[in-house]
Scaffold this active site. Structure first.
Site, PDB file in Angstrom:
ATOM      1  N   ASP A  29      30.639  26.245  78.593  1.00  0.00           N
ATOM      2  CA  ASP A  29      31.412  25.882  79.788  1.00  0.00           C
ATOM      3  C   ASP A  29      30.694  26.207  81.093  1.00  0.00           C
ATOM      4  OD1 ASP A  29      33.455  25.088  78.049  1.00  0.00           O
ATOM      5  OD2 ASP A  29      34.327  27.092  78.041  1.00  0.00           O
ATOM      6  N   LYS A  69      27.728  21.975  81.887  1.00  0.00           N
ATOM      7  CA  LYS A  69      26.704  21.094  81.300  1.00  0.00           C
ATOM      8  C   LYS A  69      27.039  19.621  81.513  1.00  0.00           C
ATOM      9  CE  LYS A  69      27.370  23.045  77.313  1.00  0.00           C
ATOM     10  NZ  LYS A  69      28.274  24.143  77.708  1.00  0.00           N
ATOM     11  N   ASN A  76      34.386  20.643  69.307  1.00  0.00           N
ATOM     12  CA  ASN A  76      34.684  21.949  69.912  1.00  0.00           C
ATOM     13  C   ASN A  76      34.242  21.934  71.385  1.00  0.00           C
ATOM     14  OD1 ASN A  76      31.998  21.769  69.073  1.00  0.00           O
ATOM     15  ND2 ASN A  76      31.814  23.895  68.431  1.00  0.00           N
ATOM     16  N   ALA A  77      33.328  21.052  71.740  1.00  0.00           N
ATOM     17  CA  ALA A  77      32.841  20.956  73.120  1.00  0.00           C
ATOM     18  C   ALA A  77      33.869  20.253  74.002  1.00  0.00           C
ATOM     19  CB  ALA A  77      31.533  20.168  73.153  1.00  0.00           C
ATOM     20  N   GLY A  78      33.856  20.606  75.282  1.00  0.00           N
ATOM     21  CA  GLY A  78      34.638  19.878  76.279  1.00  0.00           C
ATOM     22  C   GLY A  78      33.777  19.826  77.518  1.00  0.00           C
ATOM     23  N   THR A 109      33.132  18.324  81.139  1.00  0.00           N
ATOM     24  CA  THR A 109      33.862  17.650  82.207  1.00  0.00           C
ATOM     25  C   THR A 109      32.893  16.902  83.121  1.00  0.00           C
ATOM     26  OG1 THR A 109      35.319  19.564  82.169  1.00  0.00           O
ATOM     27  CG2 THR A 109      35.606  18.025  84.016  1.00  0.00           C
ATOM     28  N   ARG A 122      25.422  21.317  50.871  1.00  0.00           N
ATOM     29  CA  ARG A 122      25.036  19.998  50.356  1.00  0.00           C
ATOM     30  C   ARG A 122      26.190  19.220  49.731  1.00  0.00           C
ATOM     31  NH1 ARG A 122      20.142  23.020  47.626  1.00  0.00           N
ATOM     32  NH2 ARG A 122      21.854  24.471  47.535  1.00  0.00           N
ATOM     33  N   THR A 142      41.056  22.722  74.981  1.00  0.00           N
ATOM     34  CA  THR A 142      42.053  23.590  74.345  1.00  0.00           C
ATOM     35  C   THR A 142      43.012  24.209  75.368  1.00  0.00           C
ATOM     36  OG1 THR A 142      40.608  25.516  74.526  1.00  0.00           O
ATOM     37  CG2 THR A 142      40.440  24.224  72.489  1.00  0.00           C
ATOM     38  N   ARG A 186      39.978  31.294  80.072  1.00  0.00           N
ATOM     39  CA  ARG A 186      38.669  31.895  79.791  1.00  0.00           C
ATOM     40  C   ARG A 186      38.613  33.299  80.367  1.00  0.00           C
ATOM     41  NH1 ARG A 186      35.841  26.499  82.142  1.00  0.00           N
ATOM     42  NH2 ARG A 186      36.191  25.141  80.358  1.00  0.00           N
ATOM     43  N   LEU A 197      28.539  28.045  92.446  1.00  0.00           N
ATOM     44  CA  LEU A 197      28.270  29.028  93.497  1.00  0.00           C
ATOM     45  C   LEU A 197      29.475  29.108  94.448  1.00  0.00           C
ATOM     46  CD1 LEU A 197      26.069  30.946  94.671  1.00  0.00           C
ATOM     47  CD2 LEU A 197      25.619  29.133  96.334  1.00  0.00           C
ATOM     48  N   ASP A 198      30.121  27.960  94.692  1.00  0.00           N
ATOM     49  CA  ASP A 198      31.265  27.907  95.623  1.00  0.00           C
ATOM     50  C   ASP A 198      32.395  28.845  95.208  1.00  0.00           C
ATOM     51  OD1 ASP A 198      31.188  25.809  93.504  1.00  0.00           O
ATOM     52  OD2 ASP A 198      33.289  25.549  94.093  1.00  0.00           O
TER      53      ASP A 198
HETATM   54  P1  GDP Z   1      30.653  22.346  80.012  1.00  0.00           P
HETATM   55  O1  GDP Z   1      31.383  22.580  78.730  1.00  0.00           O
HETATM   56  O2  GDP Z   1      29.434  23.195  80.153  1.00  0.00           O
HETATM   57  O3  GDP Z   1      30.362  20.898  80.272  1.00  0.00           O
HETATM   58  O4  GDP Z   1      31.636  22.827  81.161  1.00  0.00           O
HETATM   59  P2  GDP Z   1      33.232  22.506  81.276  1.00  0.00           P
HETATM   60  O5  GDP Z   1      33.403  21.107  81.684  1.00  0.00           O
HETATM   61  O6  GDP Z   1      33.950  22.976  80.058  1.00  0.00           O
HETATM   62  O7  GDP Z   1      33.640  23.525  82.412  1.00  0.00           O
HETATM   63  C1  GDP Z   1      33.061  23.506  83.658  1.00  0.00           C
HETATM   64  C2  GDP Z   1      34.175  23.370  84.700  1.00  0.00           C
HETATM   65  O8  GDP Z   1      33.653  23.672  85.978  1.00  0.00           O
HETATM   66  C3  GDP Z   1      34.719  21.941  84.807  1.00  0.00           C
HETATM   67  O9  GDP Z   1      36.078  22.026  85.162  1.00  0.00           O
HETATM   68  C4  GDP Z   1      33.904  21.342  85.932  1.00  0.00           C
HETATM   69  O10 GDP Z   1      34.582  20.289  86.608  1.00  0.00           O
HETATM   70  C5  GDP Z   1      33.734  22.537  86.841  1.00  0.00           C
HETATM   71  N1  GDP Z   1      32.511  22.589  87.638  1.00  0.00           N
HETATM   72  C6  GDP Z   1      31.242  22.216  87.310  1.00  0.00           C
HETATM   73  N2  GDP Z   1      30.375  22.525  88.299  1.00  0.00           N
HETATM   74  C7  GDP Z   1      31.114  23.105  89.283  1.00  0.00           C
HETATM   75  C8  GDP Z   1      30.792  23.676  90.554  1.00  0.00           C
HETATM   76  O11 GDP Z   1      29.636  23.727  90.974  1.00  0.00           O
HETATM   77  N3  GDP Z   1      31.831  24.197  91.278  1.00  0.00           N
HETATM   78  C9  GDP Z   1      33.110  24.189  90.832  1.00  0.00           C
HETATM   79  N4  GDP Z   1      34.057  24.734  91.593  1.00  0.00           N
HETATM   80  N5  GDP Z   1      33.454  23.667  89.627  1.00  0.00           N
HETATM   81  C10 GDP Z   1      32.458  23.144  88.867  1.00  0.00           C
HETATM   82  P1  IMO Z   2      31.204  23.607  75.514  1.00  0.00           P
HETATM   83  O1  IMO Z   2      30.230  22.621  74.939  1.00  0.00           O
HETATM   84  C1  IMO Z   2      33.022  27.591  75.148  1.00  0.00           C
HETATM   85  C2  IMO Z   2      33.611  29.121  71.066  1.00  0.00           C
HETATM   86  C3  IMO Z   2      35.041  29.283  70.555  1.00  0.00           C
HETATM   87  C4  IMO Z   2      34.862  30.449  69.600  1.00  0.00           C
HETATM   88  C5  IMO Z   2      33.486  30.193  68.998  1.00  0.00           C
HETATM   89  C6  IMO Z   2      33.529  29.490  67.637  1.00  0.00           C
HETATM   90  O2  IMO Z   2      32.377  22.987  76.177  1.00  0.00           O
HETATM   91  O3  IMO Z   2      30.505  24.635  76.340  1.00  0.00           O
HETATM   92  P2  IMO Z   2      34.056  26.994  66.876  1.00  0.00           P
HETATM   93  O4  IMO Z   2      35.280  26.146  67.073  1.00  0.00           O
HETATM   94  O5  IMO Z   2      32.812  26.415  67.445  1.00  0.00           O
HETATM   95  O6  IMO Z   2      33.880  27.431  65.455  1.00  0.00           O
HETATM   96  O7  IMO Z   2      34.378  28.348  67.697  1.00  0.00           O
HETATM   97  O8  IMO Z   2      32.790  29.367  69.924  1.00  0.00           O
HETATM   98  N1  IMO Z   2      33.272  27.763  71.563  1.00  0.00           N
HETATM   99  C7  IMO Z   2      33.120  27.459  72.856  1.00  0.00           C
HETATM  100  N2  IMO Z   2      33.287  28.205  73.972  1.00  0.00           N
HETATM  101  N3  IMO Z   2      32.582  26.316  75.257  1.00  0.00           N
HETATM  102  C8  IMO Z   2      32.372  25.558  74.149  1.00  0.00           C
HETATM  103  O9  IMO Z   2      31.820  24.329  74.200  1.00  0.00           O
HETATM  104  C9  IMO Z   2      32.692  26.112  72.876  1.00  0.00           C
HETATM  105  N4  IMO Z   2      32.627  25.643  71.617  1.00  0.00           N
HETATM  106  C10 IMO Z   2      32.970  26.674  70.813  1.00  0.00           C
HETATM  107  O10 IMO Z   2      35.928  29.572  71.597  1.00  0.00           O
HETATM  108  O11 IMO Z   2      34.774  31.649  70.321  1.00  0.00           O
HETATM  109 MG    MG Z   3      33.286  23.042  78.013  1.00  0.00          MG
END
Ligand code: GDP
Ligand code: IMO
Ligand code: MG
Length: 449
Positions: free
Chosen positions: A13, A16, A38-40, A42, A144, A324, A328, A355-356
């Site tokens: 999070d 990326k 499992n990834a999210g 944004t 496997r 989910t 955090r 940074l903001d």
């Molecule tokens: P990822 O899983 O690494 O792609 O990150 P997520 O999308 O799960 O979480 C990052 C959150 O931070 C999202 O809600 C983005 O919209 C937000 N975000 C990303 N870059 C910035 C930033 O520079 N400033 C702020 N305030 N929010 C950001």
């Molecule tokens: P993105 O790509 C943050 C965490 C879960 C749990 C551990 C194992 O959005 O950064 P899993 O379901 O993979 O077996 O869970 O890993 N986890 C994440 N935490 N960002 C994610 O993805 C995650 N994907 C898994 O919370 O602690």
């Molecule tokens: Mg994420």
């Protein structure tokens, strides 16, 4: 742009999705190399917010090819939902989204097993998984017995599914004896698993439909990627999760089941180490973690840690899971984590995000080393138990106490914000490439990248 791998440097999070979206402008192909839904990730572009779980975050750029690599565990039901959501918002994936024949599938029974295994773990041993079936799907891969997307194209596919359902039911019967905190049913989207037993006919019926919908996207993506390389096209490899969740280098066992680190990009795509020209690490200006496991600089967790600075980070950073919605945990920037990430990934450039969020702190702490059992260390301990015992050694800097999200040139950063950024990079190794000062595509300062 040179062929680039993008990795998360912390516990996921880091932002990326946003950085991939920005870098895609200069790439021809974006390939996701590990993890699953499992990834999210944004992406906020043209005023619209989208959360991507499986489709590479480059899909929003017209004309770019997107690949789901062999290192991913792909849940076909989630992918269909995501494709349909894209289509509804005016983005057509067909013709430019390709799934590797080698990609393993996360099946409904993997989701059921994930939930049943977590329910059977005693307190203190729970991982806090996302419940998406990731662990059981990767376990099937290495034992496997997994089903790959290529199997979907075979006439035997539905028989293979039926076989696997029988095996999963046997495991579920055992897990039912061990469950500690769940009822007798397991709920997964689209289906309730009554009394811990899957109905084979129902499951086979679901995958008969899936096969029809996804078959046109499945190809051998290794020749596709190597052809693109030979034509001088630029490939962006998208990691999910983060270094500290890596199955080998993370806080084992509180990790995910794949290799988000840059080495995973070769295993998960079929490109070789020689094909990688550049590694970008995404890191937040503070730290977050979701799920269980050690977190040395933790301040706030919405349960039993209520530090006011940590709460401010959680609120200003909107720190809730993109899919989910879980809150955090938050804490100060940990330079031991970042330096370790720089080493194991070979990070050339940092994309420093959020940074903001730090605009309102009069004083900001940075963790520069740990104290372990009374001894100062500057490396990452390999054991989660040791990491749980360390105390952060902090350095303190003045905050800048003004808004940075409206800045358009790096040179215009307030001097104290610039000093903070410079210190983070100095402590972490590598160079600064991108500074992100807001969630939208436009709130991005390009420096060395
Ligand atoms: P990822 O899983 O690494 O792609 O990150 P997520 O999308 O799960 O979480 C990052 C959150 O931070 C999202 O809600 C983005 O919209 C937000 N975000 C990303 N870059 C910035 C930033 O520079 N400033 C702020 N305030 N929010 C950001
Ligand atoms: P993105 O790509 C943050 C965490 C879960 C749990 C551990 C194992 O959005 O950064 P899993 O379901 O993979 O077996 O869970 O890993 N986890 C994440 N935490 N960002 C994610 O993805 C995650 N994907 C898994 O919370 O602690
Ligand atoms: Mg994420």
């Amino acid at each position: 742009m040179p062929n680039t791998v993008l990795v998360g440097a912390q516990w996921g999070d880091e932002g990326k999705g946003k950085v991939i979206d920005v870098l895609t402008a200069q790439a021809d192909i974006v390939v996701r190399y590990q993890g699953g839904s499992n990834a999210g990730h944004t992406v906020i572009a043209e005023g619209k917010k989208r959360v991507l779980r499986l489709i590479p975050s480059g899909i929003l750029h017209e004309g770019k090819t997107c690949v789901i690599g062999n290192g991913v565990v792909m849940n076909p039901l989630d992918l269909i939902e995501e494709i349909e959501a894209m289509r509804a918002s005016g983005v057509e994936p067909k013709g430019r989204l390709f799934i590797s024949t080698r990609t393993q599938m996360v099946m409904l029974y993997h989701r059921a097993l994930d939930k049943a295994e977590e329910a059977a773990r005693p307190a203190g041993k729970k991982i806090g998984t996302t419940g998406r079936g990731i662990g059981p799907a990767y376990a099937a891969k290495v034992s496997r017995t997994g089903l790959r997307c290529g199997d979907m194209l075979s006439d035997r596919f539905l028989d293979l599914v039926r076989e696997q359902v029988e095996e999963a039911n046997a495991k579920l019967r055992m897990l039912k004896q061990e469950r500690r905190d769940e009822g007798s049913d397991i709920e997964v989207p689209g289906c309730v698993i009554r009394d811990y037993q899957l109905d084979a006919d129902e499951i086979v019926g679901i995958y008969a439909v899936v096969k029809e919908k996804l078959a046109p996207y499945i190809i051998d993506t290794v020749p596709l990627l190597h052809r693109a390389k030979a034509e001088g096209k630029s490939i962006l490899m998208e990691g999910a999760q983060g270094t500290m969740l890596d199955i080998d280098f993370g806080t084992y066992p509180f990790v995910t089941s794949s290799n988000p680190t840059s080495g995973g990009a070769c295993i998960g795509t079929g490109l070789s180490p020689r094909d990688i020209d550049c590694v970008v690490g995404v890191v937040k200006a503070y730290t977050t973690r979701v799920g269980e496991g050690p977190f040395p600089t933790e301040l706030y967790n919405a349960v039993d840690l209520q530090d006011a600075d940590g709460k401010t980070m959680a609120e200003r950073g909107n720190e809730f899971g993109a899919v989910t919605k879980r809150p955090r945990r938050t804490g100060w920037y940990d330079a031991v984590v970042a330096r370790y990430a720089q080493q194991v990934n070979g990070i050339d450039y940092w994309a420093l995000t959020k940074l903001d969020v730090m605009d309102v702190f009069p004083k900001i702490k940075i963790c520069v080393a740990y104290e372990l059992d009374g001894r100062r260390i500057d490396y990452m301990p390999s054991s989660a138990d040791e990491l749980a015992r360390v105390k952060p050694v902090y350095e303190e800097m003045d905050g800048w106490m003004c808004e940075t999200s409206n800045i358009t040139r790096f040179e215009d950063l307030p001097p104290k914000a610039r000093a903070y950024v410079d210190r983070l990079i100095e402590l972490s190794g590598g160079k600064l490439g991108i500074l992100s000062i807001g969630p939208a595509r436009e709130s991005t300062l390009r420096i060395g990248l």
